[in-house]
Design a protein around this motif. Structure first.
Motif, PDB file in Angstrom:
ATOM      1  N   UNK A 385      54.292  80.612  67.749  1.00 31.73           N
ATOM      2  CA  UNK A 385      53.158  79.776  67.361  1.00 31.73           C
ATOM      3  C   UNK A 385      52.972  79.718  65.836  1.00 31.73           C
ATOM      4  N   UNK A 386      53.310  80.811  65.139  1.00 32.68           N
ATOM      5  CA  UNK A 386      53.092  80.828  63.686  1.00 32.68           C
ATOM      6  C   UNK A 386      54.210  80.149  62.904  1.00 32.68           C
ATOM      7  N   UNK A 389      54.476  77.152  60.143  1.00 33.58           N
ATOM      8  CA  UNK A 389      53.161  76.533  59.959  1.00 33.58           C
ATOM      9  C   UNK A 389      52.570  77.033  58.641  1.00 33.58           C
ATOM     10  N   UNK A 449      43.911  79.364  58.408  1.00 30.42           N
ATOM     11  CA  UNK A 449      43.186  78.627  59.463  1.00 30.42           C
ATOM     12  C   UNK A 449      43.945  77.371  59.888  1.00 30.42           C
ATOM     13  N   UNK A 451      46.999  76.736  59.548  1.00 30.38           N
ATOM     14  CA  UNK A 451      48.264  77.124  60.176  1.00 30.38           C
ATOM     15  C   UNK A 451      48.057  77.489  61.633  1.00 30.38           C
ATOM     16  N   UNK A 452      47.053  78.309  61.890  1.00 32.29           N
ATOM     17  CA  UNK A 452      46.782  78.690  63.284  1.00 32.29           C
ATOM     18  C   UNK A 452      46.375  77.470  64.101  1.00 32.29           C
ATOM     19  N   UNK A 453      45.641  76.554  63.468  1.00 37.79           N
ATOM     20  CA  UNK A 453      45.202  75.363  64.197  1.00 37.79           C
ATOM     21  C   UNK A 453      46.359  74.402  64.450  1.00 37.79           C
ATOM     22  N   UNK A 454      47.512  74.622  63.793  1.00 39.17           N
ATOM     23  CA  UNK A 454      48.694  73.836  64.143  1.00 39.17           C
ATOM     24  C   UNK A 454      49.256  72.946  63.069  1.00 39.17           C
ATOM     25  N   UNK A 455      48.947  73.207  61.795  1.00 41.80           N
ATOM     26  CA  UNK A 455      49.514  72.356  60.749  1.00 41.80           C
ATOM     27  C   UNK A 455      50.876  72.886  60.312  1.00 41.80           C
ATOM     28  N   UNK A 456      51.957  72.086  60.478  1.00 41.98           N
ATOM     29  CA  UNK A 456      53.271  72.528  60.022  1.00 41.98           C
ATOM     30  C   UNK A 456      53.328  72.571  58.506  1.00 41.98           C
ATOM     31  N   UNK A 457      54.231  73.394  57.972  1.00 41.57           N
ATOM     32  CA  UNK A 457      54.415  73.420  56.519  1.00 41.57           C
ATOM     33  C   UNK A 457      55.319  72.262  56.097  1.00 41.57           C
ATOM     34  N   UNK A 463      47.302  65.482  60.047  1.00 40.67           N
ATOM     35  CA  UNK A 463      46.299  64.963  60.966  1.00 40.67           C
ATOM     36  C   UNK A 463      44.890  65.277  60.458  1.00 40.67           C
ATOM     37  N   UNK A 465      42.260  66.598  61.614  1.00 43.62           N
ATOM     38  CA  UNK A 465      41.577  67.862  61.888  1.00 43.62           C
ATOM     39  C   UNK A 465      41.820  68.918  60.808  1.00 43.62           C
TER      40      UNK A 465
ATOM     41  N   UNK B  19      37.128  69.968  62.925  1.00 38.47           N
ATOM     42  CA  UNK B  19      37.718  70.029  61.597  1.00 38.47           C
ATOM     43  C   UNK B  19      37.755  71.444  61.043  1.00 38.47           C
ATOM     44  N   UNK B  21      38.452  74.233  62.821  1.00 42.88           N
ATOM     45  CA  UNK B  21      39.133  75.178  63.704  1.00 42.88           C
ATOM     46  C   UNK B  21      39.812  76.251  62.870  1.00 42.88           C
ATOM     47  N   UNK B 158      45.461  60.105  64.223  1.00 42.05           N
ATOM     48  CA  UNK B 158      46.287  59.804  63.056  1.00 42.05           C
ATOM     49  C   UNK B 158      47.467  60.772  62.943  1.00 42.05           C
ATOM     50  N   UNK B 188      57.669  71.233  68.818  1.00 41.50           N
ATOM     51  CA  UNK B 188      56.528  72.143  68.996  1.00 41.50           C
ATOM     52  C   UNK B 188      55.344  71.437  69.629  1.00 41.50           C
TER      53      UNK B 188
END
Lengths: 532, 364
Positions: A385-386, A389, A449, A451-457, A463, A465, B19, B21, B158, B188
């Motif tokens: 999961x990490x 991210x 935060x 990263x855990x919420x799912x943002x890739x590097x 997105x 969020x 936003x 999270x 988006x 993923x």
């Protein structure tokens, strides 16, 4: 470290028969003096830190809001790649080599480095390596855009043409590092003052000795992997090309066999610096000197058997995952020992909080936070999961910025009075510290935060969020970036003016360098001191 | 603490709760919840160690100040203490690694799957091939370019929306065979806790069993070139009966498309259709205006291929150019799409060759 009692035949070293530096540009081009070369390394590192920092600010400016505003995705990738390469090879490593050049001869009581001409050469090839690398920004197709980890085949078959210049640049940097490492080992093993046994060496010397062995072990591996890329690109081999029978995963194994020891190369000298500074300002000897040395040595040894924890998602066999998970978690044990020892050094000491100490304390706390996220990343199932991210970005920036870079700043403030002969301007030092401390945390903490919420590097747009924490990180990055102007101002002012520093400089400082006058004369310890 | 913090933040900005999270998604499978629990366990272990270490440190910082008259003591080693703080962390770590190993073994158990799907990464899209059904399609980013360039307001999904999502049945074990066609990608879906690198020349395995129907979104997580940030993964989990319906719809669509390929199209029809195909399949590299990126991706406008012999033009689109980023589009685009985009490139984007190609000649 054992208490160092020094018996100096004559402390006054600035006799007329000691010649000073040559005049003009020649002084810097031809110098074989460890102090001059150390200064050049440090100035070079500072320039690279600024260039890499500007790139970081371009990245953070683009990521301030969702959508593409300032740069194209391809240029964004060039920025992330160049930022990483410049900070790792141009800022952090040369800064530690510069500190080693300045301090190791003075700390072991040697007149200079063991191989002074090679010292000159290992510095002077560096600016050319980085000119080559930076010039690729202006080439058709742009600079390297495949990330500082340059995974094949993105960096071979699919790379811009400038990749060949990148490979050449990496070869030169590698040669420079290997020569620097040979010089440091030769100096430490052969030129210690009489009586300074290995287990009486200051920890900065110890950590650099171990780091130098790591460098000699892994820089050739880096040279090997870029040479294999060169062969794939220009000479028709297929090391990393699956269509020709090669293996893209082989690239990652070879790269990380270099890359993991490399991250310890960037942190072990920092451990040494912190182990010098905390006892000074706690006015108490370092707790567990011997266990500190053993901890550094075991971290260095373990660093060779954990590389594939960067590759948990490549589809390794289950036993591979389990082995690398356990080996990686083991590293937490000696690292924990170091942190416990620093805290125990402070316990029942007599603490003051001058600028170097503030940076050292911030190092202990923030590096430990980076260590915690490292421990989390070691748990292989959770790493799925990490991995790749912003959690990883947060992790390695916590160990590299408030880790390695804070230690370099701490070291600069700590030894600057010895170099320039002027006491620090504490007010300005503290302004720099607090701006940096706040900036660095606003920048990198929210990255956990997102990263855990799912943002890739390594993405130029994201997105909705993730928007709020990204804006926050960008604000922090600008605070941190601009507060480094205070650092530059502090250093320049200290070189120019300031209250005359004593030889001792800091009340609680121990070690041979503090027996020398401030500023340290151009030639020191021409006659070796006696360490009892 | 996490919950309290989340709650506090949600009170601060109630409308934008999502936003802020700050933690990992718990996910929607048994395995993802297991991984979430491991994550929280190691997190709390770190918190406890952190509180202890930083506690002593800050106590020392406040208590043993020289300004408060603290005088330093002289001890500097204690073997017992040093052994204790070496052994205890080792035990904690081993205790931690055991449940992690058990979870890993579950993750690696891809046996007895009900549905098998090959996932192939391309620059910058995903291809889904259902091994037991005759279903094979590509999944491209569906976010309009105007939203990315800030000329239109951004919709809630988006960058996390595609034209053709992956469709899987609920409550069935779905096995993914993951590979790539060009560079390394990584597939993923955070809510499934499935992340696996897609590597050319390798086939990696992963699996998922989702209990509830729904739409789950993720992204490519391995830097794969220019549009790495623009290749989302969207998975639609359907109930068993909806899934069967979808499978038969796909078959019907395939027949309809085969029929269309034998029709004759007018120039206007092809150019109009080609524009849409161009923007999805070509504009990423060759740019929406056909100018390309000098040094990286050639321009279409005025190019010798797009203004030269039409057969060569069709050939490079159908078969690609090995050793470059130009892919073979025969698998990705239908004959109608290829005819349309070739015609579009020759008669738009500043080119005006004036000829066209019909889908039925592409098939041969």
């Amino acid at each position: 470290m054992a208490t160092v009692d020094v018996d100096l035949p004559h402390v006054k070293e600035d006799d007329p028969h000691h010649h000073g530096p040559a005049r003009g540009l020649g002084r810097w081009l031809y110098t074989t003096n460890h102090k001059d070369i150390g200064s050049m390394y440090l100035i070079f590192s500072l320039c690279m830190f600024m260039i890499g920092g500007i790139m970081a600010l371009i990245i953070r400016a683009e990521l301030f809001q969702p959508g593409l505003q300032l740069v194209e995705p391809n240029f964004f990738n060039q920025m992330t790649t160049m930022h990483g390469l410049i900070m790792v090879f141009g800022a952090v490593m040369p800064a530690f080599v510069g500190l080693a050049n300045w301090m190791i001869p003075m700390q072991v009581g040697a007149p200079d480095m063991a191989l002074p001409r090679m010292n000159n050469w290992s510095f002077w090839i560096l600016p050319f390596a980085f000119l080559i690398l930076l010039s690729s920004l202006f080439m058709p197709g742009g600079a390297p855009n495949f990330g500082w980890t340059f995974y094949a085949p993105l960096s071979t078959t699919y790379a811009p043409e400038s990749v060949t210049f990148f490979i050449f640049g990496v070869h030169i940097m590698g040669a420079s590092s290997i020569m620097g490492a040979i010089n440091i080992i030769a100096t430490i093993l052969n030129m210690r003052a009489p009586g300074m046994t290995l287990l009486k060496m200051p920890l900065f010397v110890w950590t650099w000795l171990i780091t130098a062995f790591l460098l000699i072990a892994v820089m050739p591996v880096l040279a090997g992997v870029v040479t294999m890329m060169l062969m794939d690109i220009h000479f028709g081999t297929s090391f990393f090309n699956a269509a020709g029978g090669g293996d893209p995963v082989l690239f990652q194994h070879v790269f990380w066999f270099f890359g993991h020891p490399e991250v310890y190369i960037m942190i072990l000298p920092a451990f040494g610096i912190i182990s010098e500074i905390i006892p000074t300002f706690a006015r108490k000897r370092l707790f567990g000197y011997a266990s500190m040395v053993y901890a550094v040595a075991s971290i260095a040894l373990l660093s060779f058997v954990v590389w594939a924890h960067h590759m948990f998602t490549v589809g390794m066999p289950l036993v591979g995952e389990v082995f690398f998970m356990f080996a990686t978690m083991l590293i937490a044990v000696p690292t924990g020992v170091k942190v416990f020892n620093w805290v125990a050094t402070m316990f029942r000491g007599s603490l003051t909080f001058e600028t170097p100490m503030l940076f050292a304390l911030a190092f202990v706390v923030l590096f430990t936070i980076g260590g915690f996220s490292g421990l989390m990343l070691a748990i292989a199932p959770a790493d799925f999961q990490y991995h790749d991210t912003y959690f990883v970005v947060a992790h390695f920036h916590y160990v590299l910025v408030p880790g390695a870079i804070f230690s370099i700043m701490a070291a600069t403030y700590y030894w600057l009075p010895k170099w320039t002969g002027h006491q620090l301007n504490e007010t300005m030092g503290k302004i720099h510290f607090w701006l940096s401390f706040v900036g660095v945390n606003i920048t990198f903490f929210p990255m956990h935060f997102v990263g855990l919420a799912g943002m890739p590097r390594r993405i130029p747009d994201y997105a909705l969020q993730f928007a709020d924490f990204n804006s926050m990180a960008s604000v922090g990055a600008f605070i941190f970036g601009f507060s480094q102007l205070v650092f530059i101002y502090n250093v320049i002012q200290n070189v120019r003016v300031g209250e005359k520093a004593t030889a001792q400089v800091w009340e609680g400082a121990q070690g041979l360098e503090w027996t020398l006058p401030s500023p340290a004369p151009y030639h020191t310890f021409s006659t070796p001191p006696e360490v009892k | 603490m996490t919950k309290a913090l989340t709650l506090a933040l949600s009170l601060l900005s109630a409308p934008a709760w999502a936003d802020w999270q700050i933690n990992m998604n718990k996910g929607v499978t048994a395995l993802s919840r297991e991984i979430f629990d491991l994550h929280m366990l190691i997190f709390w272990i770190c918190v406890v160690i952190g509180v202890a270490v930083f506690g002593v440190m800050f106590y020392s910082i406040f208590k043993f100040r020289k300004s408060k008259g603290a005088v330093s003591e002289h001890w500097h080693e204690n073997t017992t203490v040093e052994v204790v703080w070496t052994v205890i962390p080792s035990i904690i770590l081993i205790a931690m690694a055991i449940p992690a190993t058990a979870t890993l073994m579950d993750m690696y158990d891809t046996s007895e799957a009900d549905v098998e799907i090959q996932v192939t990464g391309y620059q910058w899209k995903w291809r889904y091939q259902y091994l037991d059904e005759d279903i094979d399609y590509f999944s491209n980013l569906a976010t309009p370019r105007e939203e990315i360039t800030n000329e239109a307001s951004k919709n809630p999904n988006y960058l996390l929306e595609v034209d053709n999502p992956l469709v899987i049945p609920a409550n069935k074990k779905v096995r993914f065979l993951i590979t790539a066609n060009d560079v390394i990608h990584s597939w993923w879906v955070p809510h499934f806790a499935v992340k696996k690198d897609a590597i050319p020349g390798f086939i990696n395995e992963s699996w998922v069993k989702v209990e509830e129907p729904g739409v789950y979104r993720g992204q490519c997580t391995e830097l794969c070139g220019k549009d790495h940030g623009f290749m989302p993964v969207v998975v639609e989990v359907k109930s068993e009966s909806d899934y069967q319906q979808w499978v038969s719809d796909q078959r019907a669509m395939k027949l309809a498309m085969a029929g269309e390929a034998s029709k004759e199209f007018s120039m206007d029809e092809l150019v109009a259709k080609g524009e849409g195909v161009y923007n999805t399949a070509c504009a990423g590299c060759h740019q929406p205006n056909g100018q390309g990126i000098p040094g990286a991706f050639p321009a279409i406008t005025g190019s010798t291929i797009a203004t030269g012999a039409i057969d060569a033009h069709v050939d490079i689109i159908v078969n690609g150019k090995p050793g470059t980023a130009m892919q073979a589009f025969k698998e990705q685009l239908s004959a109608v799409d290829i005819a349309a985009v070739v015609t579009y490139q020759r008669n738009a984007l500043g080119n005006s060759v004036g000829d066209l190609v019909q889908p039925n000649t592409i098939q041969n």
